[in-house]
Motif scaffolding. Structure first.
Motif, PDB file in Angstrom:
ATOM      1  N   LEU A  38       0.827  -1.205   0.000  1.00  0.00           N
ATOM      2  CA  LEU A  38       0.000   0.000   0.000  1.00  0.00           C
ATOM      3  C   LEU A  38       0.865   1.261   0.000  1.00  0.00           C
ATOM      4  O   LEU A  38       0.603   2.201  -0.764  1.00  0.00           O
ATOM      5  N   ALA A  39       1.890   1.262   0.826  1.00  0.00           N
ATOM      6  CA  ALA A  39       2.774   2.434   0.906  1.00  0.00           C
ATOM      7  C   ALA A  39       3.460   2.688  -0.427  1.00  0.00           C
ATOM      8  O   ALA A  39       3.519   3.831  -0.913  1.00  0.00           O
ATOM      9  N   ARG A  40       3.969   1.627  -1.038  1.00  0.00           N
ATOM     10  CA  ARG A  40       4.678   1.813  -2.306  1.00  0.00           C
ATOM     11  C   ARG A  40       3.719   2.212  -3.422  1.00  0.00           C
ATOM     12  O   ARG A  40       4.061   3.014  -4.306  1.00  0.00           O
ATOM     13  N   THR A  41       2.511   1.661  -3.413  1.00  0.00           N
ATOM     14  CA  THR A  41       1.515   2.005  -4.427  1.00  0.00           C
ATOM     15  C   THR A  41       1.162   3.485  -4.358  1.00  0.00           C
ATOM     16  O   THR A  41       1.062   4.170  -5.395  1.00  0.00           O
ATOM     17  N   LEU A  42       0.973   3.991  -3.157  1.00  0.00           N
ATOM     18  CA  LEU A  42       0.634   5.412  -2.993  1.00  0.00           C
ATOM     19  C   LEU A  42       1.777   6.307  -3.457  1.00  0.00           C
ATOM     20  O   LEU A  42       1.549   7.342  -4.093  1.00  0.00           O
ATOM     21  N   VAL A  43       3.008   5.914  -3.151  1.00  0.00           N
ATOM     22  CA  VAL A  43       4.160   6.704  -3.576  1.00  0.00           C
ATOM     23  C   VAL A  43       4.271   6.727  -5.093  1.00  0.00           C
ATOM     24  O   VAL A  43       4.534   7.763  -5.705  1.00  0.00           O
ATOM     25  N   GLU A  44       4.088   5.578  -5.720  1.00  0.00           N
ATOM     26  CA  GLU A  44       4.183   5.500  -7.184  1.00  0.00           C
ATOM     27  C   GLU A  44       3.076   6.307  -7.852  1.00  0.00           C
ATOM     28  O   GLU A  44       3.270   6.893  -8.913  1.00  0.00           O
ATOM     29  N   ARG A  45       1.905   6.331  -7.235  1.00  0.00           N
ATOM     30  CA  ARG A  45       0.771   7.042  -7.830  1.00  0.00           C
ATOM     31  C   ARG A  45       0.986   8.551  -7.809  1.00  0.00           C
ATOM     32  O   ARG A  45       0.593   9.251  -8.738  1.00  0.00           O
ATOM     33  N   TRP A  46       1.588   9.033  -6.742  1.00  0.00           N
ATOM     34  CA  TRP A  46       1.818  10.485  -6.624  1.00  0.00           C
ATOM     35  C   TRP A  46       3.309  10.791  -6.629  1.00  0.00           C
ATOM     36  O   TRP A  46       3.803  11.547  -5.800  1.00  0.00           O
ATOM     37  N   LYS A  47       4.005  10.182  -7.579  1.00  0.00           N
ATOM     38  CA  LYS A  47       5.462  10.315  -7.610  1.00  0.00           C
ATOM     39  C   LYS A  47       5.865  11.638  -8.243  1.00  0.00           C
ATOM     40  O   LYS A  47       5.809  11.824  -9.448  1.00  0.00           O
ATOM     41  N   SER A  48       6.279  12.575  -7.417  1.00  0.00           N
ATOM     42  CA  SER A  48       6.819  13.852  -7.885  1.00  0.00           C
ATOM     43  C   SER A  48       7.625  14.446  -6.751  1.00  0.00           C
ATOM     44  O   SER A  48       7.453  14.098  -5.588  1.00  0.00           O
TER      45      SER A  48
END
Length: 205
Positions: free
Chosen positions: A169-179
Motif C-alpha cells: 500500500l505504501a509503495r503504491t501510494l508513492v508511485e501514484r503520486w510520484k513527484s
C-alpha cells in the motif's frame, strides 16, 4: 488441535499485526522510500523474530529469555537509535535532494531485514504474550510437531501477510503520486514519524 483454537489464534494475530506500531511504521517507511522489496525485507525480519519468540514460548524458555533481558534491552536501544538515524536521513533527503530510485541491493535489503528483526527482538513482552496466549488456547501437554508447524505457519501468514500489505500500500501510494513536490513532504513526515517511533522504542519500559 481444535479448529476453533486455531481460528481464534489466526484472528488474534491478524488483528495485532494490523495495529499501528513501530514495526508498521518501519515497514511503511522503508517501502515508501526504498521500494517494496525493502518493505518486504523488514516484514521478513519481523516474522523471523516472531517465530523465534513463539518457539521460545512453546518450549518453555521464557525464564531463559527473562534471564537475558539485558540483551533484549540493548537490542531495543539499538533498534530505536537506528529508527532515529533513518528518520534524520529521510528529513535531510527530503529537504535537499529530489526523490531517488528504489534501493534493492543486497546490502540495503539486509539492513532492512535486520532492522525488522532487531526492532521486534527488542520487545521482550512479545515472548510473554506468546507464553500467556498458548496455554490459554492450546493444550501444550499434547502439543506435537504438527501443532508446532501449524503455529509457525499461521504466524508467518498472518504477521507477514499484514506487513506485506502495508508495504504494498505504501509503495503504491508513492508511485501514484510520484513527484518531487509530493515526495519531499512525505519524506519529512515519514522521517519525523520514525524519529518519534525510535524515541518511543528507547523510552518504553
Amino acid at each position: 488441535m481444535p479448529p476453533l483454537a486455531l481460528l481464534t489464534f489466526f484472528a488474534l494475530m491478524v488483528s495485532l499485526a494490523a495495529l499501528p506500531s513501530a514495526s508498521v511504521a518501519l515497514v511503511v517507511t522503508r517501502s515508501a522510500t526504498l521500494g517494496f522489496r525493502n518493505g518486504a525485507a523488514v516484514a521478513a525480519g519481523i516474522v523471523a523474530a516472531d517465530l523465534i519468540f513463539a518457539s521460545l514460548a512453546i518450549f518453555g524458555m521464557v525464564s531463559l529469555a527473562q534471564t537475558f533481558g539485558g540483551v533484549f534491552a540493548l537490542m531495543r536501544y539499538a533498534a530505536g537509535a537506528y529508527l532515529i538515524w533513518i528518520g534524520i536521513g529521510l528529513i535531510r533527503a527530503g529537504q535537499t535532494t529530489p526523490a531517488t530510485p528504489a534501493a534493492t541491493g543486497a546490502a540495503t535489503l539486509a539492513k532492512s531485514f535486520l532492522a525488522g528483526l532487531f526492532l521486534t527482538f527488542g520487545d521482550l513482552k512479545a515472548i510473554l504474550f506468546y507464553a500467556s496466549l498458548f496455554p490459554t488456547l492450546f493444550d501444550l501437554t499434547r502439543f506435537g510437531r504438527t501443532d508446532y508447524l501449524l503455529i509457525l505457519a499461521i504466524t508467518t501468514i498472518t504477521v507477514g501477510g499484514v506487513k506485506l500489505g502495508y508495504a504494498l500500500l505504501a509503495r503504491t501510494l508513492v508511485e501514484r503520486w510520484k513527484s518531487t513536490r509530493v515526495t519531499r513532504p512525505v519524506k519529512t513526515i515519514a522521517g519525523s514519524v520514525l524519529i518519534g517511533t525510535g524515541g518511543y522504542v528507547i523510552l518504553k519500559s
